[in-house]
Design an enzyme around this catalytic site. Structure first.
Site, PDB file in Angstrom:
ATOM      1  N   SER A 173       0.828  -1.203   0.000  1.00 56.78           N
ATOM      2  CA  SER A 173       0.000   0.000   0.000  1.00 56.78           C
ATOM      3  C   SER A 173       0.871   1.266   0.000  1.00 56.78           C
ATOM      4  O   SER A 173       1.641   1.467  -0.930  1.00 56.78           O
ATOM      5  CB  SER A 173      -0.976  -0.081   1.179  1.00 56.78           C
ATOM      6  N   HIS A 198      -8.275  -4.480  -0.885  1.00 53.09           N
ATOM      7  CA  HIS A 198      -6.965  -3.852  -0.664  1.00 53.09           C
ATOM      8  C   HIS A 198      -6.079  -4.661   0.294  1.00 53.09           C
ATOM      9  O   HIS A 198      -4.900  -4.358   0.445  1.00 53.09           O
ATOM     10  CB  HIS A 198      -7.184  -2.435  -0.127  1.00 53.09           C
ATOM     11  N   ASP A 254     -10.387  -3.766  -5.326  1.00 48.37           N
ATOM     12  CA  ASP A 254      -9.676  -2.890  -4.389  1.00 48.37           C
ATOM     13  C   ASP A 254     -10.300  -1.483  -4.454  1.00 48.37           C
ATOM     14  O   ASP A 254     -10.193  -0.814  -5.479  1.00 48.37           O
ATOM     15  CB  ASP A 254      -8.190  -2.860  -4.793  1.00 48.37           C
TER      16      ASP A 254
HETATM   17  C1  MLT Z   1      -1.501   5.990  -0.078  1.00 45.69           C
HETATM   18  O1  MLT Z   1      -1.905   6.991   0.488  1.00 45.69           O
HETATM   19  O2  MLT Z   1      -0.311   5.709  -0.215  1.00 45.69           O
HETATM   20  C2  MLT Z   1      -2.551   5.076  -0.616  1.00 45.69           C
HETATM   21  O3  MLT Z   1      -3.792   5.683  -0.582  1.00 45.69           O
HETATM   22  C3  MLT Z   1      -2.577   3.790   0.102  1.00 45.69           C
HETATM   23  C4  MLT Z   1      -2.812   3.981   1.572  1.00 45.69           C
HETATM   24  O4  MLT Z   1      -3.962   4.053   1.996  1.00 45.69           O
HETATM   25  O5  MLT Z   1      -1.851   4.060   2.296  1.00 45.69           O
END
Ligand code: MLT
Length: 201
Positions: free
Chosen positions: A102, A183, A152
């Site tokens: 992520s 996700h 996701d």
């Molecule tokens: C981010 O902010 O890098 C993406 O939205 C993934 C997350 O939720 O961290």
């Protein structure tokens, strides 16, 4: 940067750079690294940003909307940290494989987008396209595994396809793996990543 370094048993193996998701810590992905290659060094880093108390690797303006200026600054910060850590811990600077989930996968992708020699390879769990409209470096020596979920909500399927295409256009060797999931990081995709990694060697 706050981190853990664990020396592996086999120095011909890579150093795994572990990059957690939002709200995670440097401890989260250590079991994944062991599953993929127990002999590798581990360099696991905690993101320097706090969002409502949750560690991250760069700031965002809203869910899925990145603060590009901070992303670029934090990408440089991580790159400098890697260069220093390779000297401090005496591992091969040209043999780092990132494993990110992520937000951690997004900064790993950003390292690839901005620097030719930052990483030898990357396993990206549920990454997004870190930045659009820039020219990528030549990534012909870089292997990338992307795990994406068909449902996701944070990363639409097209985003994963775009990321694959942009990396391939920069000559990276990319494998995109789909899970029937959202996700979350699944055991199956970690096992698929391990299989992919083993056939590289
Ligand atoms: C981010 O902010 O890098 C993406 O939205 C993934 C997350 O939720 O961290």
């Amino acid at each position: 940067m706050k981190h853990i370094f664990q020396r592996g048993s086999d120095q011909s193996k890579p150093t795994f750079l572990l990059l957690h998701g939002t709200g995670g810590t440097e401890r989260d992905l250590i079991p994944l690294a062991t599953e993929i290659d127990a002999g590798a060094n581990i360099l696991s880093v905690r993101g320097n940003i706090l969002e409502n108390g949750m560690p991250r690797f760069f700031r965002r303006l809203a869910e899925g909307i990145f603060d590009e200026e901070d992303l670029v600054f934090r990408t440089e910060e991580l790159l400098n940290f890697l260069n220093e850590a390779a000297v401090t811990y005496n591992f091969a600077r040209d043999h780092i494989f990132a494993i990110g989930y992520s937000n951690g996968a997004n900064i790993a992708a950003s390292l690839l987008f901005h620097h030719q020699d930052a990483l030898r390879g990357a396993i990206l769990h549920h990454p997004m396209v870190p930045r659009r409209g820039i020219e990528l470096p030549d990534l012909s020596k870089v292997d990338v595994f992307i795990a994406a979920g068909t449902n996701d909500p944070i990363c639409p399927a097209q985003e994963s396809e775009d990321l694959k295409q942009l990396l391939q256009d920069a000559s990276a060797n990319v494998h995109l793996h789909w899970e029937n999931s959202g996700h979350q990081l699944t055991l199956r995709e970690v096992q698929e990543a391990a299989k992919w990694y083993r056939q590289l060697n």
